[in-house]
Design an enzyme around this catalytic site. Structure first.
Site, short mmCIF file in Angstrom:
data_model
loop_
_atom_site.label_atom_id
_atom_site.label_comp_id
_atom_site.label_asym_id
_atom_site.label_seq_id
_atom_site.Cartn_x
_atom_site.Cartn_y
_atom_site.Cartn_z
N LEU A 1 0.82 -1.21 0.00
CA LEU A 1 0.00 0.00 0.00
C LEU A 1 0.86 1.27 0.00
O LEU A 1 0.44 2.29 0.54
CB LEU A 1 -0.89 -0.01 1.25
CG LEU A 1 -1.69 -1.30 1.50
CD1 LEU A 1 -2.20 -1.35 2.93
CD2 LEU A 1 -2.86 -1.40 0.52
N GLY B 1 2.05 0.94 4.00
CA GLY B 1 2.55 -0.36 4.45
C GLY B 1 2.02 -1.51 3.65
O GLY B 1 1.92 -1.44 2.43
N GLY C 1 11.12 0.69 -7.62
CA GLY C 1 11.83 -0.43 -7.01
C GLY C 1 11.42 -0.73 -5.58
O GLY C 1 11.89 -1.72 -5.01
N ALA C 2 10.53 0.07 -4.99
CA ALA C 2 10.12 -0.18 -3.60
C ALA C 2 9.48 -1.57 -3.47
O ALA C 2 9.79 -2.33 -2.54
CB ALA C 2 9.16 0.89 -3.11
N GLY C 3 8.62 -1.89 -4.41
CA GLY C 3 7.96 -3.19 -4.38
C GLY C 3 8.95 -4.34 -4.56
O GLY C 3 8.83 -5.39 -3.92
N ASP C 4 9.93 -4.14 -5.42
CA ASP C 4 10.93 -5.19 -5.68
C ASP C 4 11.83 -5.37 -4.46
O ASP C 4 12.23 -6.49 -4.13
CB ASP C 4 11.78 -4.82 -6.90
CG ASP C 4 10.90 -4.55 -8.12
OD1 ASP C 4 9.83 -5.19 -8.23
OD2 ASP C 4 11.29 -3.70 -8.94
P1 ATP Z 1 6.91 -0.17 -7.31
O1 ATP Z 1 7.00 1.33 -7.18
O2 ATP Z 1 8.26 -0.83 -7.22
O3 ATP Z 1 6.07 -0.65 -8.45
P2 ATP Z 1 4.82 -1.33 -5.66
O4 ATP Z 1 3.67 -0.48 -6.08
O5 ATP Z 1 4.91 -2.72 -6.09
O6 ATP Z 1 6.21 -0.58 -5.96
P3 ATP Z 1 4.64 -0.17 -3.07
O7 ATP Z 1 3.37 -0.46 -2.38
O8 ATP Z 1 4.81 1.18 -3.68
O9 ATP Z 1 4.91 -1.34 -4.09
O10 ATP Z 1 5.87 -0.34 -2.07
C1 ATP Z 1 6.24 -1.54 -1.46
C2 ATP Z 1 6.53 -1.28 0.00
O11 ATP Z 1 7.55 -0.28 0.12
C3 ATP Z 1 5.33 -0.75 0.77
O12 ATP Z 1 4.57 -1.83 1.27
C4 ATP Z 1 6.00 0.07 1.86
O13 ATP Z 1 6.37 -0.72 2.96
C5 ATP Z 1 7.26 0.61 1.19
N1 ATP Z 1 7.00 1.96 0.65
C6 ATP Z 1 6.63 2.32 -0.60
N2 ATP Z 1 6.44 3.65 -0.72
C7 ATP Z 1 6.70 4.16 0.50
C8 ATP Z 1 6.70 5.49 1.06
N3 ATP Z 1 6.37 6.56 0.33
N4 ATP Z 1 7.05 5.63 2.37
C9 ATP Z 1 7.38 4.56 3.12
N5 ATP Z 1 7.39 3.31 2.66
C10 ATP Z 1 7.06 3.08 1.38
#
Ligand code: ATP
Length: 319
Positions: free
Chosen positions: A228, A232, A256-259
């Site tokens: 999310l 989180g 890359g946060a998701g990865d």
């Molecule tokens: P991507 O940008 O790589 O496609 P995603 O959409 O698959 O990412 P996100 O939900 O954006 O995944 O991020 C994965 C995890 O990284 C989140 O569950 C959270 O714990 C952390 N995260 C992402 N963005 C933030 C933020 N702005 N602040 C703090 N934690 C974050």
């Protein structure tokens, strides 16, 4: 520790040197190596785990540059093929004013799409304790058949299958086709991670709640995660469900946060599948994965921003 094999695309994102401009207005671009499966492999090795990348690159300067980045990061590169005819995939990426990324791909076809089943390094895949993949490799043949075969071989050899669909709508012929194909391999995964956006897309619901997440449950699934962003993540298993808050950071680029999150989770899971059954221990691991995701947003680019273990501990201890 056990081997995590990550299968799929590796490419170069071209990112404007200044933010908030359209591709046409951009005065220049920086090369940002990426591709979710490659990011996951590097996320794992940065944290001290063992990972291999399986996929195809162009036999060109960019392809060899990418393979070099994997090797420099201690990712096993024995599963990489080089295509003699097609180029390494490129994507031009802009950050829209709402913060969402928009992609323009150069894949006509690119080398990653041309991986053939007979080119797979089966010995490497059979040695995986976790086999991780996305859905971009399902879009066209022959890569699609290679993906399905690799999944089968890994599963037959006893690997845990981990799936992060990583929806990239512009690469699919239509949204309907994307949904159908992404769901066509749903029931084979032991672990699935979707983002809030993907949850909405796949369920057709505009609610990010337990009911919509549970509509994606399948009987063989062990763990479903919904990330999310700054809120989180939510987790679902056969026996329990819950939420783990994110860390507060000053996010500059969420690429890359998701990865990073997935790499951290797989690192912990690879040597101990049973932690999925223990909610307390799973929550600890998800805190760790959230910390990794958070750190990744604090620096530009995906690969340069993936944390090493000590950095993760320092943000967890600071809280
Ligand atoms: P991507 O940008 O790589 O496609 P995603 O959409 O698959 O990412 P996100 O939900 O954006 O995944 O991020 C994965 C995890 O990284 C989140 O569950 C959270 O714990 C952390 N995260 C992402 N963005 C933030 C933020 N702005 N602040 C703090 N934690 C974050």
């Amino acid at each position: 520790s056990g081997l995590i094999v990550s299968f799929g695309e590796m490419l170069i994102d071209f990112v404007p040197t200044v933010s908030g401009v359209s591709l046409a207005e951009a005065p220049g671009f920086l090369k940002a190596p990426g591709g979710a499966p490659a990011n996951v492999a590097i996320a794992v090795t940065r944290l001290g785990g063992k990972a291999a990348f399986v996929g195809k690159l162009g036999d060109d300067e960019f392809g060899h540059m990418l393979a070099g980045i994997l090797k420099k990061n201690n990712v096993i590169a024995d599963g990489i093929n080089f295509d003699q005819g097609a180029r390494t995939a490129l994507a031009f990426v802009t950050l829209r004013s709402d913060g969402e990324r928009e992609f323009m791909f150069y894949r006509n076809p690119s080398a990653d799409m041309l991986l053939k089943p007979e080119e797979l390094n089966l010995e490497l895949i059979r040695s995986a304790k976790v086999f991780h993949y996305g859905s971009i490799s399902l879009i066209v043949e022959p890569c699609r058949s290679a993906h399905l075969k690799a999944m089968q071989v890994a599963r037959d050899a006893g690997a845990l299958l981990s799936y992060d669909p990583n929806l990239r709508l512009p690469l699919w012929p239509s949204p309907e086709e994307a949904r159908e194909q992404i769901l066509s391999i749903w029931n084979q995964a032991d672990l699935i991670k979707v983002s809030d956006v993907e949850l909405e897309f796949l369920t057709g619901s505009d609610k990010i709640d337990d009911a919509s997440a549970m509509s994606l449950w399948h009987p063989n699934l062990k763990l479903l995660l919904v990330t999310l962003g700054e809120k989180g993540c939510n987790y679902y298993t056969k026996n329990f469900r819950g939420h783990v808050d994110a860390y507060h950071v000053n996010a500059v680029d969420t690429t890359g946060a998701g990865d990073s999150f997935v790499g951290a989770l797989l690192c912990k899971l690879v040597d101990d599948h049973s932690l999925i059954e223990d909610e307390g221990r799973l929550r600890e691991v998800l805190k760790y994965a959230n910390a990794c995701g958070a750190i990744t947003t604090t620096k530009k680019g995906a690969i340069p921003a993936l944390p090493a273990h000590p950095e993760v501990l320092s943000i967890m201890n600071a809280k």
